[in-house]
Scaffold this motif. Structure first.
Motif, PDB file in Angstrom:
ATOM      1  N   GLU A 113       0.840  -1.204   0.000  1.00 13.73           N
ATOM      2  CA  GLU A 113       0.000   0.000   0.000  1.00 13.73           C
ATOM      3  C   GLU A 113       0.874   1.252   0.000  1.00 13.73           C
ATOM      4  O   GLU A 113       0.596   2.225  -0.705  1.00 13.73           O
ATOM      5  N   GLU A 154       1.127   4.150  -2.870  1.00 15.02           N
ATOM      6  CA  GLU A 154       0.936   5.563  -2.576  1.00 15.02           C
ATOM      7  C   GLU A 154       2.090   6.389  -3.139  1.00 15.02           C
ATOM      8  O   GLU A 154       1.881   7.450  -3.731  1.00 15.02           O
ATOM      9  N   LYS A 194       2.125   9.229  -6.561  1.00 16.21           N
ATOM     10  CA  LYS A 194       2.505  10.640  -6.512  1.00 16.21           C
ATOM     11  C   LYS A 194       3.159  11.085  -7.810  1.00 16.21           C
ATOM     12  O   LYS A 194       3.314  12.282  -8.055  1.00 16.21           O
ATOM     13  N   ARG A 235      -4.167   5.972  -9.304  1.00 12.08           N
ATOM     14  CA  ARG A 235      -4.289   4.879  -8.341  1.00 12.08           C
ATOM     15  C   ARG A 235      -4.238   3.500  -9.028  1.00 12.08           C
ATOM     16  O   ARG A 235      -3.575   2.597  -8.566  1.00 12.08           O
TER      17      ARG A 235
END
Lengths: 199, 199
Positions: free
Chosen positions: A9, A13, A17, A23
Motif C-alpha cells: 500500500e 501511494e 505521486k 491509483r
C-alpha cells in the motif's frame, strides 16, 4: 480494509505521486514489481537514489547533469559560437535526437508566465547573459515552445539580447512534417503561410 | 551521445522497463524526480525495496502480503464458508472496493492458457483443492475474467469441484452498469440476454 500488505500500500501511494500515474496504474506497477526478482527492484531503487543524489545544474548551460560540466558543454566537437535556448532538459534531449544540431544549449528551466507568477528572474536568464559576456557567441537560437508563455519568453530574450549586437533567431513555426493540413489548427496554418520560403 | 548524466540515463532505462512506460514517459518521470526533494525520492526507493523484500504469498488464499496470513484471511468478520476464486491480487482488490463481498478469496496467480503453455499445475489450484479439504466451504464463486482463458479456467475448476458436492458458481456476464447498449459488443449483449432474470 487493506487487502494487500501495508508495504505494498505504501509503495502504491508513493508511485501514485508520480505525474500521470493514478491509483490504478500504481496498483498495476506495484503488482508487476512484486513479481520481479528482488535484484531488479533493488536496481530500480538504486538508480533512483543515485540519480537524484548526484544531479546538479551544468555550470555552463544549466542542464541537469552529474558533473560540473555536462557532456555537451565538455565536448570538443560542438560549435561554441551557437547557443540554443530551450525550456528544459527534455527539449534539449528532443533536439539532440535529431542529430543535426552541433551548437551548445542553454536551459532556462521554465518560461516567463505572469499568470503563474514566473518572472524573468525565476528562470536561468541571468546565467545566459553572463555566458554571452564571457564567450564569443555568434547566434542565439530561441527554441522555447510555441505556447503563449514560450512566445512571451522568446520576445523578452530577443529584446534583451538585440542591443548587444548578437544575432537572435527563433525556430520556425509551421506544419509538422507528415502533418495532414486538415487536422492542423488555424494559427499553425497561418504561421506556416506567414513563414513561407521561396523554392 | 548522452545528453543527461549517466545516472539519469540509467534511471530512465530502469523506469522504461516498467509495463506501460515507454522511453518518453521514462524521461518525463526522471525529469520530474530530479526536481523533487531528495527525501521524496529516497522514500520512493525505500518503499520499493521494503515492499519487494517482504512480499510473500498468504499461506491460505495465496494473495500477495507481507505476513503469513493476509488481512482478509486473518479477519474475524468474513464468511469463511465462501471462497471467491480470482486471477490475481488486483482482481481481489477490485472486489474489495465494492465493499459488498464478505467471504474469503483464493488467488490463482494466472489462468489456464494452452496457447501460452500455462497448464492447471502452473496456477495455484492445488492450494485451492487443499483448502477445500481442510475447511468447511459451502460455495466457491469463480470470478476469473470473461476472456477465453478466464472461461476455460472457470470450466476446468467447476468440473474439478463438482464431484466433491460443493456449490460452484460463476459471476454474471452482462451489460456493465451505466453501459450504453450501442457501444457494447455482441457477445456481451448475447450473454446479458441469456442471463436475464425475472423482475
Amino acid at each position: 480494509m487493506e487487502h494487500y500488505s501495508r508495504q505494498m500500500e505504501a509503495l502504491m501511494e508513493e508511485l501514485g505521486k508520480l505525474p500521470g500515474i493514478g491509483r490504478k496504474t500504481a496498483g498495476r506497477l506495484t503488482y508487476h514489481l512484486m513479481n520481479q526478482p528482488e535484484e531488479a527492484v533493488e536496481a530500480l531503487a538504486g538508480a533512483l537514489v543515485a540519480a537524484r543524489k548526484n544531479v546538479r545544474f551544468c555550470r555552463c548551460c544549466c542542464t541537469l547533469t552529474d558533473q560540473e560540466l555536462c557532456p555537451i558543454c565538455r565536448s570538443d566537437n560542438r560549435d561554441r559560437s551557437l547557443i540554443m535556448v530551450v525550456e528544459n532538459p527534455r527539449d534539449l534531449a528532443a533536439y539532440e535526437r535529431t542529430g543535426r544540431y552541433q551548437g551548445l544549449y542553454h536551459v532556462l528551466h521554465g518560461v516567463i508566465s505572469p499568470a503563474l507568477g514566473v518572472g524573468p528572474s525565476d528562470i536561468r536568464l541571468k546565467e545566459l547573459m553572463q555566458r554571452l559576456q564571457e564567450e564569443a557567441v555568434r547566434e542565439v537560437i530561441i527554441a522555447t515552445g510555441s505556447t503563449l508563455e514560450g512566445e512571451t519568453t522568446a520576445m523578452y530574450i530577443s529584446q534583451l539580447l538585440k542591443p548587444g549586437g548578437i544575432l537572435v533567431s527563433r525556430i520556425a513555426s509551421g506544419v509538422p512534417v507528415g502533418g495532414d493540413l486538415e487536422y492542423i489548427d488555424e494559427i499553425t496554418l497561418y504561421r506556416a503561410l506567414e513563414g513561407r520560403r521561396a523554392l
